[in-house]
Design a protein around this motif. Structure first.
Motif, mmCIF file in Angstrom:
data_model
loop_
_atom_site.group_PDB
_atom_site.id
_atom_site.type_symbol
_atom_site.label_atom_id
_atom_site.label_comp_id
_atom_site.label_asym_id
_atom_site.label_seq_id
_atom_site.Cartn_x
_atom_site.Cartn_y
_atom_site.Cartn_z
ATOM 1 N N VAL A 106 -7.186 -3.135 5.021
ATOM 2 C CA VAL A 106 -6.226 -3.610 6.016
ATOM 3 C C VAL A 106 -6.922 -4.034 7.315
ATOM 4 O O VAL A 106 -6.609 -5.080 7.892
ATOM 5 C CB VAL A 106 -5.161 -2.531 6.295
ATOM 6 N N LEU A 133 -8.253 2.452 2.676
ATOM 7 C CA LEU A 133 -7.135 1.698 3.253
ATOM 8 C C LEU A 133 -7.606 0.877 4.452
ATOM 9 O O LEU A 133 -7.297 -0.310 4.571
ATOM 10 C CB LEU A 133 -6.020 2.656 3.663
ATOM 11 N N ILE A 152 2.296 -1.167 4.482
ATOM 12 C CA ILE A 152 1.785 0.175 4.177
ATOM 13 C C ILE A 152 2.936 1.176 4.219
ATOM 14 O O ILE A 152 3.567 1.367 5.265
ATOM 15 C CB ILE A 152 0.702 0.606 5.179
ATOM 16 N N CYS A 193 0.851 -1.185 0.000
ATOM 17 C CA CYS A 193 0.000 0.000 0.000
ATOM 18 C C CYS A 193 0.891 1.241 0.000
ATOM 19 O O CYS A 193 1.820 1.329 0.815
ATOM 20 C CB CYS A 193 -0.904 0.025 1.237
ATOM 21 N N ILE A 234 1.687 2.137 9.491
ATOM 22 C CA ILE A 234 2.310 2.784 8.327
ATOM 23 C C ILE A 234 3.802 2.986 8.554
ATOM 24 O O ILE A 234 4.228 3.476 9.598
ATOM 25 C CB ILE A 234 1.634 4.133 8.023
ATOM 26 N N PRO A 294 -0.274 -7.247 4.438
ATOM 27 C CA PRO A 294 -0.051 -5.906 3.889
ATOM 28 C C PRO A 294 1.213 -5.235 4.409
ATOM 29 O O PRO A 294 1.649 -5.472 5.536
ATOM 30 C CB PRO A 294 -1.287 -5.148 4.374
ATOM 31 N N VAL A 324 0.435 5.226 0.383
ATOM 32 C CA VAL A 324 -0.576 6.216 0.758
ATOM 33 C C VAL A 324 0.099 7.543 1.091
ATOM 34 O O VAL A 324 1.321 7.637 1.180
ATOM 35 C CB VAL A 324 -1.402 5.725 1.968
#
Length: 310
Positions: free
Chosen positions: A109, A105, A194, A7, A285, A192, A9
Motif C-alpha cells: 500500500v 501490507l 483495507i 486487503c 484501515i 486499495p 488484515v
C-alpha cells in the motif's frame, strides 16, 4: 488504470482465513497470502495454513512456494505481489491480500522502495552471530543509535527486522527508514481498500489459546520433529517462528511440553497485541468489530459492499 485491491488484515486468530475465503467466493476473488510463514512447505500446522478443503476452491497465491531454508524478504513479497495483482485482474477477478504481516501490507500500500537494497548475506550472518553471543538487545541498542526512527517501529525481540535494518545501514550508509515510498512516477497503479478485523481482546486471547491447543492436538510436535529429520536447522529464520522455536526448545529439553505450550500461548498473545498496535497506526484501515455481528455472513456482506465500490 488503477488496479483494485481488497486487503483483509488483523491479528492472528481473529478469523481472517475463513472470512477471506467466504468473501472471495462472493465477489470472484483470488487470495494473495500476506503471511510471512505460509510461503514455506512442510510448515502447515504451526502457520495455521488453510487446507485445500478450507480454501474451498479459491486460488491462494504465495503459499507453499519455498523450502524452509530458502530466504524470502518483504522485498521479494512486494515483487511477487506486484506481478500477481494484474494477472488476477486480467482474469476478471478481484485480488484479495489477506494476512497479518503488517510490513507486507505497508510494502504494497505504501510501496516502499526496496529495489536499491540488495541482500548482504555475509553481514547478515555476522549480525546473527552477534545476537546469539551477545543477545538481541545488543543489536537493538546499535539500531537505536544509527536509525532511531526504525527502532521506534521495531520490537526489541524482532531479531529478523533488527538485523535487516542494521544490514541496510551498514551496507548503504543510509537508514532503512529513508527508503520509504517510491517516487510518484514509479508507483504501482493501485486502488486499495483495507479492511481490518478486530474483536474484544479477551475473546481474541481465548481464541489464541484454543488455536494453540488445536495445533498441539493436530500434530505440531510431530511436524517439528519431521522438519528436523529433514535436516532443517533450528537456526533458520523459518524455524524461529511461533510454535516452531517453542517445540524445538521442548525437544531439546529446555522446557517441558506443558511449559512450551504455555509459552507459545503467551508469545502468540503478545504477537497479536503487537499486530494490533501496528495496524491501529494505519489510518487507511476501515475497521470491522466482529463482536457487533451475530453471523459471519453479515461480516462478509459488509466487506463485499465495501469491495464492490473499490
Amino acid at each position: 488504470m488503477l488496479y483494485p485491491l481488497l486487503c483483509i488484515v488483523g491479528p492472528t486468530a481473529v478469523g481472517k482465513t475463513t472470512i477471506s475465503v467466504e468473501t472471495a467466493l462472493k465477489i470472484r476473488g483470488e487470495i494473495i497470502s500476506g503471511d510471512s510463514m505460509q510461503v514455506y512447505r512442510y510448515m502447515d500446522i504451526g502457520t495455521a495454513k488453510p487446507s485445500l478443503k478450507e480454501r474451498r476452491g479459491v486460488p491462494h497465491h504465495l503459499v507453499d512456494i519455498l523450502l524452509p531454508h530458502e530466504p524470502f524478504s518483504v522485498a521479494d513479497f512486494q515483487s511477487e505481489a506486484f506481478k500477481l495483482i494484474p494477472q488476477i485482474f486480467s482474469r476478471n477477478r478481484l485480488p484479495i491480500l489477506a494476512g497479518g504481516t503488517g510490513l507486507y501490507l505497508k510494502a504494497i500500500v505504501d510501496q516502499y522502495n526496496f529495489g536499491e537494497i540488495s541482500a548482504n548475506w555475509e553481514l547478515r550472518e555476522k549480525l546473527r552471530e552477534q545476537a546469539n553471543s551477545l543477545g538481541n538487545q545488543h543489536l537493538y541498542r546499535k539500531l537505536r543509535i544509527v536509525d532511531p526512527k526504525s527502532a521506534e517501529k521495531i520490537h526489541p525481540n524482532d531479531l529478523k527486522r533488527i538485523i535487516r535494518a542494521l544490514e541496510v545501514f551498514l551496507t548503504t550508509g543510509r537508514p532503512i527508514s529513508s527508503f520509504n515510498e517510491l517516487a510518484p512516477e514509479k508507483r504501482f497503479p493501485l486502488k486499495p481498500l483495507i479492511i481490518g478485523l478486530t474483536m474484544n481482546r479477551s475473546r481474541l486471547y481465548n481464541r489464541i489459546n484454543l488455536r494453540v491447543e488445536q495445533m498441539m492436538a493436530g500434530g505440531l510436535e510431530q511436524e517439528v520433529r519431521d522438519l528436523l529429520k529433514r535436516g532443517y536447522s533450528p537456526q533458520l529464520v523459518s524455524m524461529q517462528g511461533l510454535g516452531y522455536r517453542h517445540m524445538i526448545n521442548f525437544l531439546k529439553e529446555r522446557y517441558t511440553k506443558e511449559e512450551a505450550v504455555e509459552l507459545l500461548k503467551r508469545d502468540t498473545r503478545r504477537f497479536a497485541k503487537r499486530q494490533l498496535t501496528l495496524f491501529k497506526r494505519n489510518d487507511k484501515i476501515v475497521w470491522i468489530d466482529l463482536d457487533k455481528y451475530l453471523e459471519q455472513d453479515e461480516i462478509v456482506e459488509k466487506i463485499c459492499y465495501f469491495g464492490r465500490n473499490i
